[in-house]
Design a protein around this motif. Structure first.
Motif, PDB file in Angstrom:
ATOM      1  N   SER A 151       0.838  -1.213   0.000  1.00  0.00           N
ATOM      2  CA  SER A 151       0.000   0.000   0.000  1.00  0.00           C
ATOM      3  C   SER A 151       0.868   1.256   0.000  1.00  0.00           C
ATOM      4  O   SER A 151       0.535   2.259  -0.648  1.00  0.00           O
ATOM      5  CB  SER A 151      -0.965  -0.002   1.179  1.00  0.00           C
ATOM      6  N   ASN A 152       1.987   1.238   0.717  1.00  0.00           N
ATOM      7  CA  ASN A 152       2.894   2.394   0.701  1.00  0.00           C
ATOM      8  C   ASN A 152       3.487   2.597  -0.691  1.00  0.00           C
ATOM      9  O   ASN A 152       3.527   3.727  -1.202  1.00  0.00           O
ATOM     10  CB  ASN A 152       4.037   2.196   1.695  1.00  0.00           C
ATOM     11  N   ALA A 153       3.957   1.510  -1.296  1.00  0.00           N
ATOM     12  CA  ALA A 153       4.591   1.610  -2.611  1.00  0.00           C
ATOM     13  C   ALA A 153       3.602   2.075  -3.660  1.00  0.00           C
ATOM     14  O   ALA A 153       3.905   2.952  -4.480  1.00  0.00           O
ATOM     15  CB  ALA A 153       5.188   0.264  -2.999  1.00  0.00           C
ATOM     16  N   SER A 154       2.403   1.500  -3.666  1.00  0.00           N
ATOM     17  CA  SER A 154       1.419   1.905  -4.680  1.00  0.00           C
ATOM     18  C   SER A 154       1.010   3.352  -4.485  1.00  0.00           C
ATOM     19  O   SER A 154       0.826   4.101  -5.446  1.00  0.00           O
ATOM     20  CB  SER A 154       0.200   0.980  -4.635  1.00  0.00           C
ATOM     21  N   GLY A 155       0.863   3.791  -3.234  1.00  0.00           N
ATOM     22  CA  GLY A 155       0.519   5.189  -2.978  1.00  0.00           C
ATOM     23  C   GLY A 155       1.615   6.135  -3.439  1.00  0.00           C
ATOM     24  O   GLY A 155       1.343   7.170  -4.059  1.00  0.00           O
ATOM     25  N   LEU A 156       2.857   5.772  -3.156  1.00  0.00           N
ATOM     26  CA  LEU A 156       3.979   6.626  -3.573  1.00  0.00           C
ATOM     27  C   LEU A 156       4.104   6.666  -5.094  1.00  0.00           C
ATOM     28  O   LEU A 156       4.393   7.721  -5.674  1.00  0.00           O
ATOM     29  CB  LEU A 156       5.279   6.147  -2.934  1.00  0.00           C
TER      30      LEU A 156
END
Length: 109
Positions: free
Chosen positions: A21-26
């Motif tokens: 979720s962090n990677a996709s958001g970034l």
């Protein structure tokens, strides 16, 4: 979404880990910022003037290059014509077909 997940991780563990979720958001944030920057710079009023100035500079550079190429090609062509004229002059001076004697016949009569 990514920001909420990052703050939640920091509050619970005191560190931040990379998750899906962090990677996709970034990635989405970076893509949206890149798209915004591209749209903003292409719609900026000075962009048209900068493109026109750049094209003008390129045309001036091409004109200078073209004139240099033209001058070099004229120089080479002049050299080639001079060589051809020297060959013709040499052929006229050293080879005169009217002054040639007939070769003796191989059969005596």
């Amino acid at each position: 979404m990514s920001l909420i997940d990052l703050t939640h991780q920091y509050d619970e563990a005191g560190t931040v880990y990379l998750t899906a979720s962090n990677a996709s958001g970034l990635i989405l944030v970076l893509l949206s910022l890149g798209t915004f920057f591209w749209i903003f710079t292409s719609a900026w009023p000075g962009a048209q003037e900068m493109k026109a100035a750049k094209k003008k500079e390129e045309s001036v550079t091409q004109a200078k290059t073209a004139s240099l190429e033209h001058a070099l090609s004229l120089l080479v062509m002049d050299f080639i014509k001079e060589r051809e004229q020297k060959r013709e002059r040499y052929a006229r001076e050293h080879y005169n077909p009217t002054a040639e004697k007939e070769s003796p016949s191989l059969h005596d009569n």
